[in-house]
Scaffold this motif. Sequence first.
Motif, short mmCIF file in Angstrom:
data_model
loop_
_atom_site.label_atom_id
_atom_site.label_comp_id
_atom_site.label_asym_id
_atom_site.label_seq_id
_atom_site.Cartn_x
_atom_site.Cartn_y
_atom_site.Cartn_z
N ALA A 1 -10.63 7.30 -13.48
CA ALA A 1 -11.54 8.44 -13.55
C ALA A 1 -11.13 9.39 -14.67
CB ALA A 1 -11.56 9.18 -12.22
N LEU A 2 -9.84 9.63 -14.83
CA LEU A 2 -9.37 10.54 -15.88
C LEU A 2 -9.64 9.95 -17.26
CD1 LEU A 2 -6.03 11.69 -14.24
CD2 LEU A 2 -8.04 13.12 -14.67
N LEU A 3 -9.43 8.65 -17.41
CA LEU A 3 -9.74 7.99 -18.67
C LEU A 3 -11.25 8.04 -18.95
CD1 LEU A 3 -7.37 4.93 -18.30
CD2 LEU A 3 -7.17 6.68 -20.06
N GLY A 4 -12.04 7.83 -17.89
CA GLY A 4 -13.48 7.87 -18.04
C GLY A 4 -13.99 9.25 -18.40
N ALA A 5 -13.36 10.28 -17.84
CA ALA A 5 -13.77 11.64 -18.14
C ALA A 5 -13.55 11.97 -19.61
CB ALA A 5 -13.00 12.63 -17.27
N GLY A 6 -12.62 11.25 -20.23
CA GLY A 6 -12.36 11.44 -21.65
C GLY A 6 -13.25 10.57 -22.52
N GLY A 7 -14.17 9.84 -21.91
CA GLY A 7 -15.13 9.04 -22.66
C GLY A 7 -14.78 7.58 -22.78
N ALA A 8 -13.71 7.13 -22.12
CA ALA A 8 -13.30 5.73 -22.24
C ALA A 8 -14.07 4.87 -21.23
CB ALA A 8 -11.80 5.60 -21.98
N ALA B 1 -7.06 8.07 -26.14
CA ALA B 1 -6.47 9.40 -26.07
C ALA B 1 -6.93 10.09 -24.79
CB ALA B 1 -6.87 10.23 -27.28
N CYS B 2 -5.96 10.55 -23.99
CA CYS B 2 -6.27 11.24 -22.74
C CYS B 2 -5.10 12.18 -22.44
CB CYS B 2 -6.48 10.24 -21.61
SG CYS B 2 -7.04 10.97 -20.07
N PRO B 3 -5.07 13.35 -23.08
CA PRO B 3 -3.91 14.25 -22.97
C PRO B 3 -3.52 14.63 -21.55
CG PRO B 3 -5.31 14.93 -24.79
CD PRO B 3 -6.06 13.86 -24.04
N VAL B 4 -4.47 14.64 -20.63
CA VAL B 4 -4.14 14.99 -19.25
C VAL B 4 -3.20 13.97 -18.62
CG1 VAL B 4 -6.07 13.82 -18.11
CG2 VAL B 4 -5.14 15.93 -17.13
N HIS C 1 0.85 -1.19 0.00
CA HIS C 1 0.00 0.00 0.00
C HIS C 1 0.89 1.24 0.00
CE1 HIS C 1 -3.72 -2.24 1.01
NE2 HIS C 1 -2.86 -3.07 1.57
N SER C 2 0.88 1.97 -1.10
CA SER C 2 1.66 3.22 -1.18
C SER C 2 0.94 4.24 -2.04
CB SER C 2 3.07 2.95 -1.72
OG SER C 2 3.81 2.14 -0.84
N ALA C 3 0.90 3.97 -3.36
CA ALA C 3 0.25 4.91 -4.29
C ALA C 3 -0.83 4.20 -5.10
CB ALA C 3 1.29 5.54 -5.22
N GLU C 4 -1.48 3.20 -4.50
CA GLU C 4 -2.51 2.47 -5.23
C GLU C 4 -3.69 3.35 -5.61
OE1 GLU C 4 -3.35 1.60 -0.82
OE2 GLU C 4 -1.62 1.97 -2.10
N ASP C 5 -3.86 4.49 -4.90
CA ASP C 5 -4.96 5.39 -5.25
C ASP C 5 -4.74 6.10 -6.58
OD1 ASP C 5 -2.87 6.52 -3.72
OD2 ASP C 5 -4.09 8.26 -3.19
N ASP C 6 -3.55 5.97 -7.16
CA ASP C 6 -3.35 6.47 -8.53
C ASP C 6 -4.24 5.73 -9.52
OD1 ASP C 6 -1.60 8.58 -8.31
OD2 ASP C 6 0.11 7.56 -9.26
N TYR C 7 -4.59 4.47 -9.25
CA TYR C 7 -5.33 3.68 -10.24
C TYR C 7 -6.80 4.10 -10.36
CZ TYR C 7 -1.10 1.24 -11.08
OH TYR C 7 0.20 0.98 -11.44
N PRO C 8 -7.53 4.30 -9.28
CA PRO C 8 -8.87 4.89 -9.46
C PRO C 8 -8.80 6.29 -10.06
CG PRO C 8 -8.34 4.60 -7.13
CD PRO C 8 -7.31 3.86 -7.91
N ARG C 9 -7.74 7.02 -9.76
CA ARG C 9 -7.58 8.35 -10.36
C ARG C 9 -7.36 8.23 -11.87
NH1 ARG C 9 -4.01 10.04 -7.02
NH2 ARG C 9 -5.52 11.06 -5.66
N LEU C 10 -6.53 7.30 -12.28
CA LEU C 10 -6.30 7.05 -13.71
C LEU C 10 -7.60 6.60 -14.38
CD1 LEU C 10 -2.90 5.18 -13.37
CD2 LEU C 10 -3.22 7.28 -14.69
#
Length: 244
Positions: free
Chosen positions: A22-29, A230-233, A11-20
């Motif tokens: 969400a960002l991919l989903g915000a782009g329509g993926a 595609a997810c430029p962010v 357990h360290s930076a696993e919260d990056d994955y739900p963030r990733l």
Amino acid sequence: MASVGFLYPGHSAEDDYPRLEALLGAGGAAVELPLVHTDIGEDAHRVDALLEMGSAARLAAGVAELKSRGAEAVVWACTSASFVFGWEGAHEQVRELSATAGLPASSTSFAFAHAIQALGASRVAIAATYPDDVAERFHAFLKSAGTEVVSTRGSGIITAAEVGTWGREEVLAMARAGDHPDAEAVLLPDTALHTAEHLPALEAELGKPVLTANQVTAWEGLRLIDREIACPVLGTLFSRAGRR
């Protein structure tokens, strides 16, 4: 909905994955990135501890849960406990994981190698959290992949737990310190490091593509299931068409 599964040590930076996700989903993926924690054993960026952390038995323990959550491919979301096995050993690690899961498989170390190729970069710099001896093993791994590493800088951090506490300013400072004028891209190889929300700032700061461990791990999983999103962010890697 596409689903890529990740085996993540401790357990360290696993919260990056739900963030990733969400960002991919915000782009329509329409994509899910389920994650299962593996037993980290001793939390140490030390060769013997890393070899045990990446052992076949530790990885195999999480496979059934990922499959039950619909994963179509699996990625060992750890850089150091994959490249520490060397080029051939890292291939064997992935072959065993794929055979156990009955799914396409990869690791963060190969994700970096494939992402460098996708960017068309031939010279890179490594800005690592690791002690110097471990960082040099990543240098050697990339050399085996055909990449020229023009600079390697370790930060001497022993534990993933400590790396996980780093924020934006520490990440940017490490990237700046590890950059090199001849590098076409800068690599930050530690999945314990939070980077998903810092990618635009990192690339703006350095003026070149930046590849980070959790970013390339997610990209590699999507590559395994033939999804190009595609997810430029999420940086230059996710901005270019025809990445494969």
